[in-house]
Design an enzyme around this catalytic site. Structure first.
Site, PDB file in Angstrom:
ATOM      1  N   CYS A  68       0.832  -1.208   0.000  1.00 54.48           N
ATOM      2  CA  CYS A  68       0.000   0.000   0.000  1.00 54.48           C
ATOM      3  C   CYS A  68       0.869   1.263   0.000  1.00 54.48           C
ATOM      4  O   CYS A  68       1.847   1.342   0.741  1.00 54.48           O
ATOM      5  CB  CYS A  68      -0.925  -0.020   1.211  1.00 54.48           C
ATOM      6  SG  CYS A  68      -2.048   1.393   1.226  1.00 54.48           S
ATOM      7  N   CYS A  72       0.119   5.057   6.928  1.00 55.07           N
ATOM      8  CA  CYS A  72      -0.536   4.847   8.229  1.00 55.07           C
ATOM      9  C   CYS A  72       0.465   4.184   9.199  1.00 55.07           C
ATOM     10  O   CYS A  72       0.933   3.068   8.941  1.00 55.07           O
ATOM     11  CB  CYS A  72      -1.786   3.991   8.067  1.00 55.07           C
ATOM     12  SG  CYS A  72      -2.850   4.572   6.731  1.00 55.07           S
ATOM     13  N   CYS A 143     -19.459  -6.805   3.773  1.00 53.22           N
ATOM     14  CA  CYS A 143     -18.777  -5.589   4.205  1.00 53.22           C
ATOM     15  C   CYS A 143     -17.474  -5.500   3.416  1.00 53.22           C
ATOM     16  O   CYS A 143     -16.860  -6.532   3.119  1.00 53.22           O
ATOM     17  CB  CYS A 143     -18.486  -5.664   5.707  1.00 53.22           C
ATOM     18  SG  CYS A 143     -17.593  -4.226   6.339  1.00 53.22           S
TER      19      CYS A 143
HETATM   20 FE1  SF4 Z   1      -2.869   1.222   3.323  1.00 59.04          FE
HETATM   21 FE2  SF4 Z   1      -3.287   2.686   5.499  1.00 59.04          FE
HETATM   22 FE3  SF4 Z   1      -5.143   0.889   4.649  1.00 59.04          FE
HETATM   23 FE4  SF4 Z   1      -2.791   0.086   5.695  1.00 59.04          FE
HETATM   24  S1  SF4 Z   1      -4.437   1.182   6.743  1.00 59.04           S
HETATM   25  S2  SF4 Z   1      -3.786  -0.731   3.911  1.00 59.04           S
HETATM   26  S3  SF4 Z   1      -1.369   1.647   4.922  1.00 59.04           S
HETATM   27  S4  SF4 Z   1      -4.453   2.753   3.605  1.00 59.04           S
END
Ligand code: SF4
Ligand code: SAM
Ligand code: DTB
Length: 339
Positions: A68, A72, A143
């Site tokens: 990703c 985060c 979901c």
């Molecule tokens: Fe990507 Fe943030 Fe979702 Fe993790 S929480 S998959 S880093 S968008």
């Protein structure tokens, strides 16, 4: 103004929410109640709207893992952190449907599909629509959590039969930038607005134990409770600390503070399904029992969350049995293997 919030009659000690809203100070006052008083209020709110011994079992599957682009600070799937998670392509439809079939056989009533995307591309949505249709056809609630949604995407998911969209605010607005910089709070609120507009039920919560203050936990709950209407489903995640992520090593949260967070969510959002989500593997049975007493009535059921562990189904079935609790589907069947 939310009529749902107005239905709550708080006792004198934690003053009533004015104008149907929950100022952060009033949510903080709930957090500050003596533990027994807080749990008593939470039980009253819970029993007014739910069977107190019933729990929803939701099974989670990562349909697109890792790689990703977001940052985060808690997440093992962010490509920029060295966490040992390998990026994978989206799972084939038949693999997803087989997981859903097994989840249903074990007693799950809801199947949540997660993808490590900032946002889905249009061609990704073709695959997701097929998954949602197939899972829905099995009689499971559907979901999905796929990141931010653009114009028209929520409508496509609704058309495929999506019941809930999970998109978390994660934390209070003031703490948010300590955790994520690649998208802002307003982006999340915009996606939640699109989900609501499309007629999909909102599943929105956050994570605690990331080093936020109690006031910031109250700030998160106030944000959620002041949505009009508030979310139908509120996941309260305890941070699962993963080596390689920036939040690995964050100061541990007192388990009783986690229980308080559940209770405050229950009191401020009495009709919502409050979900005792990530972090149960690191929790004792006693703490989980207190979370149920505080009003949690949904858990993830299956030995894996997205990339990290969750209690074994046998352990969960035994815990629910010990507590005299039952699932929405009736008996919990932990005999067959999930994988
Ligand atoms: Fe990507 Fe943030 Fe979702 Fe993790 S929480 S998959 S880093 S968008
Ligand atoms: N990529 C999409 C997104 O972020 O919107 C969907 C998947 S993302 C993994 C779903 C949610 O999982 C996050 O919003 C966060 O609340 C939760 N989560 C992720 N990693 C976590 C962790 N280590 N501990 C607790 N919750 C976590
Ligand atoms: C939510 O609030 N928690 C779930 C679900 N929504 C998608 C995810 C928890 C993820 C925990 C870390 C992992 O297993 O990767």
């Amino acid at each position: 103004m939310s009529t749902q919030v107005l239905e709550f009659h708080p006792p004198a000690v934690a003053c009533a929410p004015d104008a149907g809203r929950w100022p952060v100070a009033q949510v903080a006052a709930l957090f500050a109640l003596p533990f027994n008083d807080l749990l008593f209020q939470a039980q009253q709110a819970h029993r007014a709207h739910f069977d107190a011994n019933e729990v929803e079992l939701a099974t989670l599957l990562s349909v697109k893992t890792g790689g990703c682009p977001e940052d985060c600070g808690y997440c093992p799937q962010a490509a920029r952190y060295d966490t040992g998670v390998t990026a994978q392509k989206i799972l084939p439809l038949d693999t997803v449907l087989e997981h859903a079939r097994q989840a249903k056989a074990h007693g799950a009533t809801r199947f949540c599909m997660g993808a490590a995307w900032r946002e889905p591309k249009e061609r990704d949505l073709d695959h997701i629509e097929a998954m949602v249709r197939g899972v829905k056809a099995m009689g499971l609630e559907t979901c999905a959590t796929l990141g931010m949604l653009g114009q028209g995407q929520a409508e496509r998911l609704k058309g495929a039969g999506l019941d809930y969209y999970n998109h978390n605010l994660d934390t209070a607005p003031e703490f948010y930038n300590n955790v994520i910089t690649t998208r802002d709070y307003q982006d999340r609120l915009d996606t939640l607005g699109r989900v609501r507009q499309a007629g999909i039920k909102v599943c929105c919560g956050g994570i605690v134990g990331m080093g936020e203050s109690r006031l910031q936990r109250a700030g998160l709950i106030a944000q959620l409770a002041n949505m009009d209407p508030y979310p139908e489903s509120v996941p309260v995640n305890h941070l699962v600390q993963v080596e390689g992520t920036p939040l690995h090593g964050a100061e541990a949260l007192d388990p009783l503070e986690f229980v308080r967070t559940i209770a405050v969510a229950r009191i401020t959002m009495p009709k919502a399904r409050v979900r005792l989500s990530a972090g149960r593997r690191q929790m004792s049975e006693a703490v989980q029992a207190l979370c149920f007493l505080a009003g949690a009535n949904s858990i993830f059921y299956g030995d894996k969350l997205l990339t990290t562990g969750n209690p074994e189904v046998e352990a969960d079935a035994a815990l629910l049995d010990k507590l005299g609790m039952h699932s929405r589907a009736g008996q919990v069947d932990a005999r067959c293997e999930l994988d």
